[in-house]
Design a protein around this motif. Structure first.
Motif, PDB file in Angstrom:
ATOM      1  N   LYS A  79       0.848  -1.190   0.000  1.00 26.37           N
ATOM      2  CA  LYS A  79       0.000   0.000   0.000  1.00 26.37           C
ATOM      3  C   LYS A  79       0.877   1.230   0.000  1.00 26.37           C
ATOM      4  O   LYS A  79       1.770   1.380   0.852  1.00 26.37           O
ATOM      5  CB  LYS A  79      -0.913   0.021   1.234  1.00 26.37           C
ATOM      6  CG  LYS A  79      -1.916   1.172   1.235  1.00 26.37           C
ATOM      7  CD  LYS A  79      -2.935   1.028   0.109  1.00 26.37           C
ATOM      8  CE  LYS A  79      -3.949   2.154   0.117  1.00 26.37           C
ATOM      9  NZ  LYS A  79      -4.945   1.982  -0.996  1.00 26.37           N
ATOM     10  N   ARG A  80       0.634   2.106  -0.977  1.00 26.60           N
ATOM     11  CA  ARG A  80       1.400   3.348  -1.093  1.00 26.60           C
ATOM     12  C   ARG A  80       0.455   4.538  -0.928  1.00 26.60           C
ATOM     13  O   ARG A  80      -0.655   4.563  -1.460  1.00 26.60           O
ATOM     14  CB  ARG A  80       2.094   3.421  -2.458  1.00 26.60           C
ATOM     15  CG  ARG A  80       2.874   4.721  -2.679  1.00 26.60           C
ATOM     16  CD  ARG A  80       3.540   4.725  -4.046  1.00 26.60           C
ATOM     17  NE  ARG A  80       4.666   3.802  -4.085  1.00 26.60           N
ATOM     18  CZ  ARG A  80       5.892   4.089  -3.656  1.00 26.60           C
ATOM     19  NH1 ARG A  80       6.164   5.290  -3.165  1.00 26.60           N
ATOM     20  NH2 ARG A  80       6.851   3.198  -3.748  1.00 26.60           N
ATOM     21  N   PHE A  81       0.913   5.528  -0.167  1.00 25.67           N
ATOM     22  CA  PHE A  81       0.213   6.798  -0.047  1.00 25.67           C
ATOM     23  C   PHE A  81       1.142   7.879  -0.580  1.00 25.67           C
ATOM     24  O   PHE A  81       2.080   8.295   0.109  1.00 25.67           O
ATOM     25  CB  PHE A  81      -0.146   7.093   1.412  1.00 25.67           C
ATOM     26  CG  PHE A  81      -1.059   6.077   2.041  1.00 25.67           C
ATOM     27  CD1 PHE A  81      -2.423   6.114   1.806  1.00 25.67           C
ATOM     28  CD2 PHE A  81      -0.549   5.082   2.854  1.00 25.67           C
ATOM     29  CE1 PHE A  81      -3.274   5.177   2.377  1.00 25.67           C
ATOM     30  CE2 PHE A  81      -1.387   4.143   3.439  1.00 25.67           C
ATOM     31  CZ  PHE A  81      -2.764   4.194   3.195  1.00 25.67           C
ATOM     32  N   GLY A  82       0.916   8.287  -1.827  1.00 22.81           N
ATOM     33  CA  GLY A  82       1.816   9.249  -2.444  1.00 22.81           C
ATOM     34  C   GLY A  82       3.218   8.666  -2.532  1.00 22.81           C
ATOM     35  O   GLY A  82       3.435   7.595  -3.103  1.00 22.81           O
ATOM     36  N   GLY A  83       4.196   9.353  -1.920  1.00 24.63           N
ATOM     37  CA  GLY A  83       5.580   8.877  -1.957  1.00 24.63           C
ATOM     38  C   GLY A  83       5.930   7.921  -0.837  1.00 24.63           C
ATOM     39  O   GLY A  83       7.075   7.469  -0.754  1.00 24.63           O
ATOM     40  N   LEU A  84       4.951   7.578   0.020  1.00 26.47           N
ATOM     41  CA  LEU A  84       5.220   6.710   1.157  1.00 26.47           C
ATOM     42  C   LEU A  84       4.746   5.288   0.883  1.00 26.47           C
ATOM     43  O   LEU A  84       3.563   5.057   0.620  1.00 26.47           O
ATOM     44  CB  LEU A  84       4.504   7.237   2.406  1.00 26.47           C
ATOM     45  CG  LEU A  84       4.578   6.342   3.653  1.00 26.47           C
ATOM     46  CD1 LEU A  84       6.024   6.236   4.145  1.00 26.47           C
ATOM     47  CD2 LEU A  84       3.662   6.874   4.747  1.00 26.47           C
ATOM     48  N   GLN A  85       5.668   4.334   0.942  1.00 26.83           N
ATOM     49  CA  GLN A  85       5.316   2.915   0.829  1.00 26.83           C
ATOM     50  C   GLN A  85       5.004   2.426   2.238  1.00 26.83           C
ATOM     51  O   GLN A  85       5.878   1.984   2.980  1.00 26.83           O
ATOM     52  CB  GLN A  85       6.464   2.114   0.218  1.00 26.83           C
ATOM     53  CG  GLN A  85       6.107   0.680  -0.120  1.00 26.83           C
ATOM     54  CD  GLN A  85       5.186   0.572  -1.322  1.00 26.83           C
ATOM     55  OE1 GLN A  85       5.440   1.159  -2.376  1.00 26.83           O
ATOM     56  NE2 GLN A  85       4.094  -0.170  -1.175  1.00 26.83           N
ATOM     57  N   ALA A  86       3.722   2.496   2.618  1.00 22.31           N
ATOM     58  CA  ALA A  86       3.330   2.205   4.001  1.00 22.31           C
ATOM     59  C   ALA A  86       3.319   0.714   4.299  1.00 22.31           C
ATOM     60  O   ALA A  86       3.523   0.299   5.444  1.00 22.31           O
ATOM     61  CB  ALA A  86       1.956   2.811   4.295  1.00 22.31           C
ATOM     62  N   GLY A 138       5.234   4.679  13.063  1.00 16.86           N
ATOM     63  CA  GLY A 138       5.438   4.835  11.631  1.00 16.86           C
ATOM     64  C   GLY A 138       5.905   3.588  10.918  1.00 16.86           C
ATOM     65  O   GLY A 138       6.252   3.642   9.730  1.00 16.86           O
ATOM     66  N   ALA A 139       5.882   2.445  11.629  1.00 14.68           N
ATOM     67  CA  ALA A 139       6.375   1.204  11.017  1.00 14.68           C
ATOM     68  C   ALA A 139       5.397   0.601  10.022  1.00 14.68           C
ATOM     69  O   ALA A 139       5.777  -0.262   9.228  1.00 14.68           O
ATOM     70  CB  ALA A 139       6.689   0.179  12.107  1.00 14.68           C
ATOM     71  N   GLY A 140       4.120   1.013  10.082  1.00 13.91           N
ATOM     72  CA  GLY A 140       3.113   0.460   9.167  1.00 13.91           C
ATOM     73  C   GLY A 140       2.123  -0.469   9.834  1.00 13.91           C
ATOM     74  O   GLY A 140       1.329  -1.115   9.148  1.00 13.91           O
ATOM     75  N   LYS A 141       2.126  -0.513  11.156  1.00 18.09           N
ATOM     76  CA  LYS A 141       1.255  -1.452  11.865  1.00 18.09           C
ATOM     77  C   LYS A 141      -0.219  -1.135  11.654  1.00 18.09           C
ATOM     78  O   LYS A 141      -1.016  -2.026  11.318  1.00 18.09           O
ATOM     79  CB  LYS A 141       1.584  -1.434  13.368  1.00 18.09           C
ATOM     80  CG  LYS A 141       3.022  -1.771  13.705  1.00 18.09           C
ATOM     81  CD  LYS A 141       3.277  -1.815  15.192  1.00 18.09           C
ATOM     82  CE  LYS A 141       3.002  -0.513  15.905  1.00 18.09           C
ATOM     83  NZ  LYS A 141       3.907   0.592  15.466  1.00 18.09           N
TER      84      LYS A 141
END
Length: 241
Positions: A12-19, A40-43
């Motif tokens: 899952k990507r939000f803009g430039g962030l690969q979450a 911010g780890a993606g949990k």
């Protein structure tokens, strides 16, 4: 036997962030697994992906071996995957008992045992003296207890709990921990528990999954993963306690 919950190659990507970056994990039937990692780890992104809040850019989610991709949140819940939220979501104008019954009818169409189950949850949450009190008049910890009770009103096969112990006093933390253990024992339900409370994770979860920067960084017992250099570095050089 199929795992209770499987995430397979989720992205899952939000803009430039690969979450979420190719996240794969599974929770076995009857298991209580911890999900830990720095902020911010993606949990929470992972929780939202497996429970239908977000649609993944790639990958698949299975519940008891069946794909639940594309299903709405309420459909996923009716299939047995139930979640909690970091911010409590209750009907403030309804009483404790009414909130519990509302949660029951959201997933059941008959009242075969709704009232009996509500009384059981009032006992488990220790909210008996407040059963006829509006939710908006409860403390933050009491609201957390009520939200947990609402999630347990109809038996599920897997519960995903997002920071259920955050911001509440130790007495209420112990009540929530006891509720999880009892539901796990009575129903054989699986749990994925996201938490920064390492003492509780150590007590509750035989196995943990560590996320960092949108990836699964390690899996094993808390003691095993806490010794890994990458995990220690991910927690800013501070060993897990």
């Amino acid at each position: 036997m199929a795992a209770a919950l499987e995430a397979i190659g989720l992205r899952k990507r939000f803009g430039g962030l690969q979450a979420a970056n190719d996240v794969t994990l599974s929770v076995d039937a009857g298991e209580i697994r911890g999900l830990i990692g720095p902020n911010g780890a993606g949990k929470t992104t992972l929780v939202n992906l497996v429970t239908g809040v977000y649609a993944p850019d790639a990958g698949e989610v299975k519940l008891a071996g069946q794909s639940i991709g594309g299903l709405a949140m309420h459909e996923i819940a009716r299939r047995g995957l139930v979640r909690s939220f970091q911010v409590t979501r209750l009907f403030g104008g309804l009483t404790v008992r009414e909130n519990l019954l509302t949660a029951f009818f959201a997933r059941r169409t008959s009242n075969d045992d709704g009232e009996a189950q509500a009384e059981r949850m009032i006992r488990l949450t220790t909210l008996g003296p407040l059963a006829d009190t509006q939710a908006k008049k409860l403390s933050g910890g009491q609201r957390a207890l009520l939200q947990m009770g609402c999630g347990f009103m109809v038996p599920g096969s897997c519960y995903v709990l997002d920071e259920p112990f955050a911001g509440i006093n130790p007495v209420i933390k112990d009540v929530i921990l006891d509720m999880i253990v009892e539901v796990n024992r009575e129903q054989g339900a699986a749990f994925l528990v996201v938490s920064h409370e390492m003492a509780i994770i150590r007590k509750l979860c035989p196995q943990v999954t560590v996320m960092m920067e949108g990836r699964v960084a390690a899996q094993g017992t808390l003691d095993e993963v806490a010794r890994l250099p990458a995990v220690v570095a991910g927690y800013l050089g501070k060993a897990l306690e």
